[in-house]
Scaffold this active site. Structure first.
Site, PDB file in Angstrom:
ATOM      1  N   ASP A  48       0.815  -1.202   0.000  1.00 21.78           N
ATOM      2  CA  ASP A  48       0.000   0.000   0.000  1.00 21.78           C
ATOM      3  C   ASP A  48       0.847   1.249   0.000  1.00 21.78           C
ATOM      4  OD1 ASP A  48      -2.613  -0.413  -0.187  1.00 21.78           O
ATOM      5  OD2 ASP A  48      -3.102   0.189   1.875  1.00 21.78           O
ATOM      6  N   ALA A  49       1.852   1.236   0.879  1.00 16.97           N
ATOM      7  CA  ALA A  49       2.707   2.416   1.030  1.00 16.97           C
ATOM      8  C   ALA A  49       3.420   2.717  -0.286  1.00 16.97           C
ATOM      9  CB  ALA A  49       3.715   2.177   2.143  1.00 16.97           C
ATOM     10  N   TYR A  51       2.428   1.918  -3.230  1.00 15.70           N
ATOM     11  CA  TYR A  51       1.434   2.397  -4.186  1.00 15.70           C
ATOM     12  C   TYR A  51       1.143   3.879  -3.929  1.00 15.70           C
ATOM     13  CZ  TYR A  51      -3.036   2.869  -6.610  1.00 15.70           C
ATOM     14  OH  TYR A  51      -4.053   3.284  -7.420  1.00 15.70           O
ATOM     15  N   SER A  97     -20.982 -23.488  14.860  1.00 11.65           N
ATOM     16  CA  SER A  97     -21.013 -24.426  13.757  1.00 11.65           C
ATOM     17  C   SER A  97     -22.073 -25.486  14.093  1.00 11.65           C
ATOM     18  CB  SER A  97     -19.582 -24.911  13.578  1.00 11.65           C
ATOM     19  OG  SER A  97     -19.469 -26.248  13.580  1.00 11.65           O
ATOM     20  N   LEU A  98     -22.212 -26.492  13.280  1.00 13.59           N
ATOM     21  CA  LEU A  98     -23.239 -27.506  13.534  1.00 13.59           C
ATOM     22  C   LEU A  98     -22.581 -28.859  13.664  1.00 13.59           C
ATOM     23  CD1 LEU A  98     -25.861 -26.508  10.802  1.00 13.59           C
ATOM     24  CD2 LEU A  98     -26.163 -26.269  13.262  1.00 13.59           C
ATOM     25  N   GLU A 131     -34.585 -27.841   7.010  1.00 12.83           N
ATOM     26  CA  GLU A 131     -34.384 -26.971   5.848  1.00 12.83           C
ATOM     27  C   GLU A 131     -33.046 -27.292   5.213  1.00 12.83           C
ATOM     28  OE1 GLU A 131     -34.766 -22.987   7.381  1.00 12.83           O
ATOM     29  OE2 GLU A 131     -32.805 -23.017   8.328  1.00 12.83           O
ATOM     30  N   LYS A 133     -29.306 -27.241   3.808  1.00  9.01           N
ATOM     31  CA  LYS A 133     -28.075 -26.605   4.268  1.00  9.01           C
ATOM     32  C   LYS A 133     -27.348 -26.039   3.054  1.00  9.01           C
ATOM     33  CE  LYS A 133     -24.047 -27.421   7.186  1.00  9.01           C
ATOM     34  NZ  LYS A 133     -22.932 -27.127   6.295  1.00  9.01           N
ATOM     35  N   ASP A 135     -24.592 -24.339   0.765  1.00 16.20           N
ATOM     36  CA  ASP A 135     -23.137 -24.364   0.765  1.00 16.20           C
ATOM     37  C   ASP A 135     -22.581 -23.009   0.336  1.00 16.20           C
ATOM     38  OD1 ASP A 135     -20.811 -25.574   1.287  1.00 16.20           O
ATOM     39  OD2 ASP A 135     -20.772 -26.861  -0.484  1.00 16.20           O
ATOM     40  N   ARG A 154     -18.231 -15.000   9.679  1.00 18.51           N
ATOM     41  CA  ARG A 154     -18.166 -15.771  10.903  1.00 18.51           C
ATOM     42  C   ARG A 154     -16.781 -15.716  11.542  1.00 18.51           C
ATOM     43  NH1 ARG A 154     -19.825 -22.071  11.446  1.00 18.51           N
ATOM     44  NH2 ARG A 154     -18.129 -22.448   9.988  1.00 18.51           N
ATOM     45  N   TYR A 242     -31.378 -17.578   8.070  1.00 14.17           N
ATOM     46  CA  TYR A 242     -31.926 -18.753   8.758  1.00 14.17           C
ATOM     47  C   TYR A 242     -31.832 -18.711  10.273  1.00 14.17           C
ATOM     48  CZ  TYR A 242     -27.018 -19.979   8.101  1.00 14.17           C
ATOM     49  OH  TYR A 242     -25.658 -19.943   8.046  1.00 14.17           O
ATOM     50  N   LYS A 316     -33.665 -28.550  13.050  1.00  9.33           N
ATOM     51  CA  LYS A 316     -33.626 -27.652  14.210  1.00  9.33           C
ATOM     52  C   LYS A 316     -34.866 -27.841  15.062  1.00  9.33           C
ATOM     53  CE  LYS A 316     -31.380 -24.183  11.352  1.00  9.33           C
ATOM     54  NZ  LYS A 316     -31.482 -22.897  10.671  1.00  9.33           N
ATOM     55  N   LYS A 340     -25.614 -34.626   6.568  1.00  5.71           N
ATOM     56  CA  LYS A 340     -24.820 -34.369   5.360  1.00  5.71           C
ATOM     57  C   LYS A 340     -25.166 -35.322   4.225  1.00  5.71           C
ATOM     58  CE  LYS A 340     -22.038 -30.995   6.645  1.00  5.71           C
ATOM     59  NZ  LYS A 340     -20.605 -30.937   6.742  1.00  5.71           N
ATOM     60  N   CYS A 434      11.676 -38.057 -11.284  1.00  9.19           N
ATOM     61  CA  CYS A 434      10.924 -36.809 -11.212  1.00  9.19           C
ATOM     62  C   CYS A 434      10.722 -36.241 -12.616  1.00  9.19           C
ATOM     63  CB  CYS A 434      11.686 -35.817 -10.340  1.00  9.19           C
ATOM     64  SG  CYS A 434      11.010 -34.163 -10.379  1.00  9.19           S
ATOM     65  N   CYS A 437      12.890 -32.836 -12.938  1.00  7.58           N
ATOM     66  CA  CYS A 437      14.344 -32.728 -12.904  1.00  7.58           C
ATOM     67  C   CYS A 437      15.033 -34.033 -13.281  1.00  7.58           C
ATOM     68  CB  CYS A 437      14.827 -32.273 -11.524  1.00  7.58           C
ATOM     69  SG  CYS A 437      14.667 -33.535 -10.259  1.00  7.58           S
ATOM     70  N   CYS A 452      10.693 -36.894  -5.093  1.00  7.06           N
ATOM     71  CA  CYS A 452      11.861 -36.601  -5.911  1.00  7.06           C
ATOM     72  C   CYS A 452      13.048 -36.407  -4.982  1.00  7.06           C
ATOM     73  CB  CYS A 452      11.597 -35.341  -6.712  1.00  7.06           C
ATOM     74  SG  CYS A 452      13.096 -34.567  -7.336  1.00  7.06           S
ATOM     75  N   CYS A 458      16.236 -29.929  -8.078  1.00  5.51           N
ATOM     76  CA  CYS A 458      14.911 -30.056  -8.684  1.00  5.51           C
ATOM     77  C   CYS A 458      14.258 -28.685  -8.789  1.00  5.51           C
ATOM     78  CB  CYS A 458      14.037 -30.979  -7.850  1.00  5.51           C
ATOM     79  SG  CYS A 458      12.385 -31.162  -8.551  1.00  5.51           S
TER      80      CYS A 458
HETATM   81  P1  AMP Z   1     -20.345 -26.411   9.274  1.00  9.57           P
HETATM   82  O1  AMP Z   1     -19.666 -25.206   8.678  1.00  9.57           O
HETATM   83  O2  AMP Z   1     -20.252 -27.651   8.463  1.00  9.57           O
HETATM   84  O3  AMP Z   1     -20.032 -26.582  10.728  1.00  9.57           O
HETATM   85  O4  AMP Z   1     -21.920 -26.110   9.233  1.00  9.57           O
HETATM   86  C1  AMP Z   1     -22.448 -25.022   9.918  1.00  9.57           C
HETATM   87  C2  AMP Z   1     -22.748 -23.949   8.940  1.00  9.57           C
HETATM   88  O5  AMP Z   1     -23.754 -24.330   8.033  1.00  9.57           O
HETATM   89  C3  AMP Z   1     -23.325 -22.736   9.570  1.00  9.57           C
HETATM   90  O6  AMP Z   1     -22.344 -21.925  10.154  1.00  9.57           O
HETATM   91  C4  AMP Z   1     -23.955 -22.058   8.390  1.00  9.57           C
HETATM   92  O7  AMP Z   1     -22.982 -21.245   7.757  1.00  9.57           O
HETATM   93  C5  AMP Z   1     -24.260 -23.161   7.419  1.00  9.57           C
HETATM   94  N1  AMP Z   1     -25.666 -23.306   7.045  1.00  9.57           N
HETATM   95  C6  AMP Z   1     -26.107 -23.425   5.791  1.00  9.57           C
HETATM   96  N2  AMP Z   1     -27.438 -23.528   5.728  1.00  9.57           N
HETATM   97  C7  AMP Z   1     -27.891 -23.482   6.983  1.00  9.57           C
HETATM   98  C8  AMP Z   1     -29.178 -23.548   7.563  1.00  9.57           C
HETATM   99  N3  AMP Z   1     -30.276 -23.712   6.833  1.00  9.57           N
HETATM  100  N4  AMP Z   1     -29.252 -23.457   8.903  1.00  9.57           N
HETATM  101  C9  AMP Z   1     -28.133 -23.319   9.660  1.00  9.57           C
HETATM  102  N5  AMP Z   1     -26.895 -23.248   9.166  1.00  9.57           N
HETATM  103  C10 AMP Z   1     -26.752 -23.337   7.838  1.00  9.57           C
HETATM  104 ZN    ZN Z   2      12.530 -33.240  -9.143  1.00 12.01          ZN
END
Ligand code: AMP
Ligand code: ZN
Length: 706
Positions: A48-49, A51, A97-98, A131, A133, A135, A154, A242, A316, A340, A434, A437, A452, A458
């Site tokens: 940054d500096a 720049y 987390s779950l 509900e 989950k 991704d 988070r 959620y 839940k 899962k 390898c 190399c 290797c 290498c």
């Molecule tokens: P994990 O990261 O595998 O521990 O799963 C927990 C994360 O699932 C939570 O922190 C949420 O970010 C995510 N997640 C996605 N959909 C849902 C949902 N419908 N309810 C609660 N958590 C959810």
């Molecule tokens: Zn190598």
């Protein structure tokens, strides 16, 4: 060593108009180059500096020679320059987390557990909401008086990053809530990208030669965590709400009620069906494990047709009062569980098997595939893990193979389909040399990886090692990114880590490079000079010793205190019966295998030479304890054993270390305290035999209280 002043630029006042024009043009070019790297490629090459210095110099030239100012000069651009780093946000209610369920049994257990915990009579119904989950990545949105005031990732659950400006660019997030919303309301949910948007984004990225994302989740994370909100704004992010964080008043009595409230305020909630706008039918409240499993099956079938990636179903407990009573175990609520899905799979042709060589020489087979859509995402490469896996699966070039993609791990080859194999195909012969190399590649006893043996000769290893050396967590040299290291290597300017610190002899050549100028060179060299003094733990980590990551490097630094002492002690470790070796093994996290790797690394003449060479260029600072409070346990060696009740082992260790204690994994005569939790075993016996003081968890807490 004082920084060099040779390349100093003349004061602006001394420039004539021709010189000024030439320099201004050069500066504009450089600034634009760095703007692109920074904003579009997310791969800045200068600090940054540095720049800022470029811009400042251009500004002063334009001020001194107003006739040279141009309309399209970077100095004329409005808009703030983004920060290098996000501010931190403490979550008032932690973001957890779950825990996971993988089988029907796990789900049944979950329901039973909840019922038992609440001591529900058999005839009492227990409602559970299911509900999908999503991704993506979780995010907490804070509204005060109905206005979105803060958004945070988070992070580690306790502390996340402030991404407010970025989140404000996401269209499916209401900026304002209607009247009647609580004064303080934190909505938690998932930022994600649809599969279609993801494919489109990747196509655009490819066309403009920018980073390709591995999956929608990575794309969403990469897009949200942009320092320039304009980039985030250009990315098709969406949000599902959620859960709630801090709230000034109750908005519902059930989880379902929360969903409904959120929807009425304009949030999208998981389970929304994009094809039927306004309809949110795909959630269910069940009163038995059976009902939950039906819902799971439904989504499992639907999954490939969904518009977005889901990796399971979340169950839940519906009643919020029950939720409160159930509370938490360590990092996850007792009232919820994530069921899962198994990974997604697809069939395609494997064209070729290539071999990648890593930093420690590991040869990794990689499958080059006919691009295929795996659960909504295009995949063209997949890992084959290692030689044994490859042989066990008998995967051959030209085979039809099954590819699997799970969450954000690298896609992998599950198996080949021999029945579809063309005649005359041959098993793949794993190279014993390898590919980079030509050195012999060998497998040591008990190792899965073939490595290797080229070591320093290498190029693949050497370059990977150099990249590691200069990387963020190691020497963190601004402007010395992976691509630059590769080209400096190709041009033989940098061959060993110490060469980095001798780069200045090429200053004149560097200035001639395309896209570079006097200032970029000056900045790079300055960034290198800045690192001539380095903390011991970073130095150790930078060496790239097998299995020695940041955490272990820190432990080694703590243990040995100085590089000189480390080198002297490790030298004695050649005798595995020595006190020195014993003491190495006593370091928490250092098991016999890591200890061997450490000792072997320093036993190699060329590694020692590289370290000596670095010592002649650098000052490696002795380790300073980062302890904040003085306490009775400061400087003591502590061993934790058995099950702790009031806190996790991890937390206990962290606490001890913050008080300046050394945590060890095994009991010896050097141990000061053994803290014994429930069901402590052999370590307790050993402590008794050696006459070492044993503390209960409570006694330890009292001692550690300051
Ligand atoms: P994990 O990261 O595998 O521990 O799963 C927990 C994360 O699932 C939570 O922190 C949420 O970010 C995510 N997640 C996605 N959909 C849902 C949902 N419908 N309810 C609660 N958590 C959810
Ligand atoms: Zn190598």
């Amino acid at each position: 060593m004082p920084p060099k002043k040779k390349n100093k630029l003349p004061p602006v006042a001394e420039l004539n108009v021709l010189e000024a024009a030439a320099e201004a043009a050069q500066l504009r070019k450089e600034i634009k180059h760095h703007d692109i790297l920074y904003h579009q490629k997310d791969a800045p090459e200068i600090s940054d500096a540095s720049y800022d210095a470029l811009r400042k110099r251009l500004e002063s030239i334009e001020n001194a020679f107003p006739e040279l100012a141009t309309k399209d000069s970077p100095t004329q651009k409005v808009g703030e320059k983004p920060a290098r780093e996000f501010a931190k946000v403490r979550h008032t209610v932690p973001m957890l987390s779950l825990s996971n369920a993988f089988s029907e049994e796990d789900v049944e257990d979950f329901v039973d557990r909840v019922r038992k915990f609440l001591r529900l009579p058999d005839d009492e119904k227990l409602e559970i909401l299911a509900e999908p989950k999503i991704d993506g990545l979780s995010c907490s949105l804070r509204y005060e008086n109905g206005v979105l005031v803060q958004a945070a990732t988070r992070g580690d659950g306790e502390e996340g990053e402030d991404v407010t400006t970025n989140v404000k660019t996401i269209k499916s997030i209401p900026q304002k809530l209607p009247k009647g919303a609580p004064e303080v309301l934190e909505v938690r949910g998932e930022v994600y990208m649809t599969r279609r948007d993801f494919e489109h984004l990747n196509k655009m990225q490819e066309l403009t030669e920018q980073k390709i994302f591995a999956n929608p989740r990575n794309a969403a994370a990469g897009s949200l965590r942009q320092l320039d909100p304009n980039i985030t704004a250009s990315r098709p992010l969406r949000f599902f709400g959620y859960a709630l964080g801090e709230v000034s008043e109750q908005i519902a009595t059930t989880q379902e009620g929360v969903r409904q409230k959120l929807q009425s305020w304009g949030f999208w909630v998981p389970g929304i069906d994009f094809r039927k706008p306004g309809k949110h039918l795909r959630t269910a409240v069940a009163i038995s494990a059976e009902g939950l499993l039906k819902f799971y099956e439904f989504y499992y079938e639907e999954r490939p047709n969904l518009e977005y990636d889901i990796d399971g179903i979340v169950y839940k407990v519906n009643d919020l009062e029950y939720q409160r009573r159930l509370g938490f175990i360590s990092r996850s609520p007792r009232w919820a569980i994530a069921h899962k899905f198994p990974a997604e799979q697809a069939e395609t042709i494997l064209h070729k098997i290539t071999i990648q060589v890593g930093r420690t020489g590991t040869l990794t087979p990689v499958a080059e595939l006919e691009p295929i859509n795996v659960g909504g995402v295009m995949v063209s490469r997949a890992t084959l893990h290692n030689e044994d896996e490859l042989q066990r699966k008998d995967v051959r070039e030209g085979d039809y193979v099954i590819i699997q993609r799970a969450g954000d791990v690298i896609p992998q080859v599950v198996k080949s389909l021999p029945e579809k194999r063309k005649r005359g195909s041959k098993p793949f012969t794993f190279p014993d040399h390898c590919p980079e190399c030509g050195s012999l590649a060998v497998r040591e006893d008990g190792e899965v990886a073939r490595r290797c043996t080229g070591g320093l000769v290498c190029p693949a290893q050497a370059v990977e090692r150099l990249k590691h050396f200069a990387s963020r967590s190691a020497f963190d040299i601004e402007g010395l990114g992976d691509k630059i290291i590769q080209s400096f290597w190709d041009e033989k300017m940098i061959q060993t880590p110490a060469d980095i610190f001798r780069l200045k002899k090429y200053a004149a050549d560097l200035k001639e490079r395309e896209g570079w100028g006097e200032l970029s060179v000056k900045n790079l060299l300055a960034a290198i000079e800045q690192r001539r003094t380095i903390a011991l733990d970073r130095f150790i980590y930078a060496l790239g010793i097998r299995q020695v990551g940041q955490a272990t490097a820190k432990k080694l630094a703590q243990h040995y205190g100085s590089l000189e002492n480390l080198l002297a002690q490790i030298k004695q470790c050649k005798d595995r019966k020595s006190d020195a070796f014993q003491s190495l093994l006593e370091i928490d996290d250092v098991g016999p295998a890591i200890a061997e790797d450490i000792v072997n690394f320093f036993a190699e003449a060329h590694n020692l030479r590289a370290v000596k060479d670095l010592q002649s260029e650098l000052t490696v600072e002795d380790h300073v304890r980062t302890q904040t409070r003085e306490s009775p346990v400061t400087g003591k060696t502590v061993v934790f054993t058995g099950k702790l009740v009031t806190m996790s082992r991890e937390e206990a260790k962290a606490q001890a270390e913050s008080l300046g204690a050394k945590v060890s994994g095994s009991v010896s005569k050097n141990t000061d305290y053994v803290v014994a939790g429930e069901e402590a075993g052999s370590k307790l016996k050993k402590a008794a035999a050696l006459g070492i003081k044993v503390l209960s968890e409570e006694e330890w807490q009292n001692l550690a209280k300051v």
